[in-house]
Design an enzyme around this catalytic site. Sequence first.
Site, PDB file in Angstrom:
ATOM      1  N   TYR A 145       0.841  -1.204   0.000  1.00  0.00           N
ATOM      2  CA  TYR A 145       0.000   0.000   0.000  1.00  0.00           C
ATOM      3  C   TYR A 145       0.878   1.257   0.000  1.00  0.00           C
ATOM      4  CZ  TYR A 145      -3.769   3.131   1.694  1.00  0.00           C
ATOM      5  OH  TYR A 145      -4.697   4.140   1.843  1.00  0.00           O
ATOM      6  N   GLU A 147       4.134   1.784  -0.649  1.00  0.00           N
ATOM      7  CA  GLU A 147       4.964   1.987  -1.837  1.00  0.00           C
ATOM      8  C   GLU A 147       4.101   2.091  -3.093  1.00  0.00           C
ATOM      9  OE1 GLU A 147       7.785   3.006  -1.575  1.00  0.00           O
ATOM     10  OE2 GLU A 147       9.021   1.924  -0.148  1.00  0.00           O
ATOM     11  N   ASN A 174      -6.166   9.609   8.342  1.00  0.00           N
ATOM     12  CA  ASN A 174      -7.241   8.739   8.858  1.00  0.00           C
ATOM     13  C   ASN A 174      -8.611   9.424   8.844  1.00  0.00           C
ATOM     14  OD1 ASN A 174      -4.591   7.964  10.069  1.00  0.00           O
ATOM     15  ND2 ASN A 174      -5.802   6.204  10.723  1.00  0.00           N
ATOM     16  N   VAL A 188     -11.454   2.930  14.177  1.00  0.00           N
ATOM     17  CA  VAL A 188     -12.714   3.541  14.626  1.00  0.00           C
ATOM     18  C   VAL A 188     -13.858   2.533  14.513  1.00  0.00           C
ATOM     19  CG1 VAL A 188     -14.383   5.380  14.190  1.00  0.00           C
ATOM     20  CG2 VAL A 188     -11.934   5.885  14.063  1.00  0.00           C
ATOM     21  N   ARG A 277       1.042  10.283  14.106  1.00  0.00           N
ATOM     22  CA  ARG A 277       0.601  10.827  12.817  1.00  0.00           C
ATOM     23  C   ARG A 277      -0.286  12.036  13.067  1.00  0.00           C
ATOM     24  NH1 ARG A 277      -2.228   6.602   9.442  1.00  0.00           N
ATOM     25  NH2 ARG A 277      -0.151   5.924   8.882  1.00  0.00           N
TER      26      ARG A 277
END
Length: 313
Positions: A145, A147, A174, A188, A277
């Site tokens: 995913y 790369e 996200n 979630v 993140r």
Amino acid sequence: MGKTVLVTGGGGFIGSHLCERLLKDGNDVICLDNFFTGSKDNIRHLLNYPNFELVRHDICFPYYAEVDAVFNLACPASPVHYQYNPVHTTKTCVMGSINMLGLAKRRKAPILQASTSEVYGDPRIHPQPESYWGNVNCIGRRSCYDEGKRCAETLFFDYHRQNNVKIKVVRIFNTYGPRMLPNDGRVVSNFIVQALQGHDITLYGNGEQTRSFCYVSDLVDGLVRMMNTPDTITGPVNLGNPAEFTIRQLAELVIEMTGSKSKIVYHPLPDDDPVMRQPDIARARELLQWEPTIQLREGLVSTIEYFKKKLEF
Ligand code: NAD
Ligand code: UDP
Ligand code: UDP
């Protein structure tokens, strides 16, 4: 007058909300999907619209249609799903992007790529601005995913430089909301479904890793704004909500908001799971006059409602 807009991955979570928005704005919408993770249920309510068309197709194969703009969202997005057939994930990112870029080139149409915060990998810079090149493992389980999406960005910029294709690259952080799959594996949906069913809440690692969660309507607004920018704006542009939470905070919030008696249990952290993140959205603020309007607690209310109905509580 509206345009004819192609949405690849239109049967998925974000794609179905985008199709709705584009129809509302007066466009003709072609929703293309191979239904790997998407579902007709997400768009069943749109099938009667005269301006809506559904095509079952895999973007790894060429596709011809006389469209005026392309949103390229086709790609499984949850780690569980993109690791199910990792070779096909890379094919979707690379061969799929080549086909959609070929289409945009032939049509001289703008094309938006749904890229991802995963291009930053396990980031060494925090929060992440678009200028950061990232820290990505090229041989791990997330690489198909990460790369794949990085190579897709390369293709977008080379088609732009080589063929003058009007590209719009957004890096989505996200995103959550109604129509996530209950068994999607993303945090979630996992936590809400576990809390509603009274099952253990599966916290991976120590729960100190962070993510920043954007509600889907905010994200869709960002996508539309990006598509409407002048041809000179190519991106990449980060789209996400800068409010950052530890995954343990998310678990506690979901338990509180659902009134659940579920207990938190600890599972091993998956390989290469990013420690933190958070998007730097200065560029989106400046170029798109965009910022999220729905904060986590508010977005969780409607997401929890959705899953309650879906699970028939
Ligand atoms: P999703 O899995 O709900 O949607 C993806 C859709 O693409 C599904 O309907 C799936 O069936 C379809 N698809 C997959 N491979 C295909 C192929 N080869 N040909 C045609 N259709 C195909 O995921 P989502 O969360 O709606 O994500 C949409 C896009 O946004 C993806 O490209 C994803 O990488 C990107 N994105 C999402 C997030 C997020 O948090 N939701 C974050 C970053 C990037
Ligand atoms: N393509 C497509 N739809 C179109 C135009 C092109 O699917 O409307 C595909 C085509 O099959 C090709 C790919 O896009 O393999 C890349 O197109 P490009 O023009 O860059 O390459 P070429 O046709 O020269 O190989
Ligand atoms: N996660 C978790 N429990 C779950 C699912 C995910 O603790 O049941 C963690 C996961 O390890 C990661 C974070 O939540 O640290 C976000 O995971 P998700 O798969 O939603 O997205 P991504 O890792 O791609 O950001």
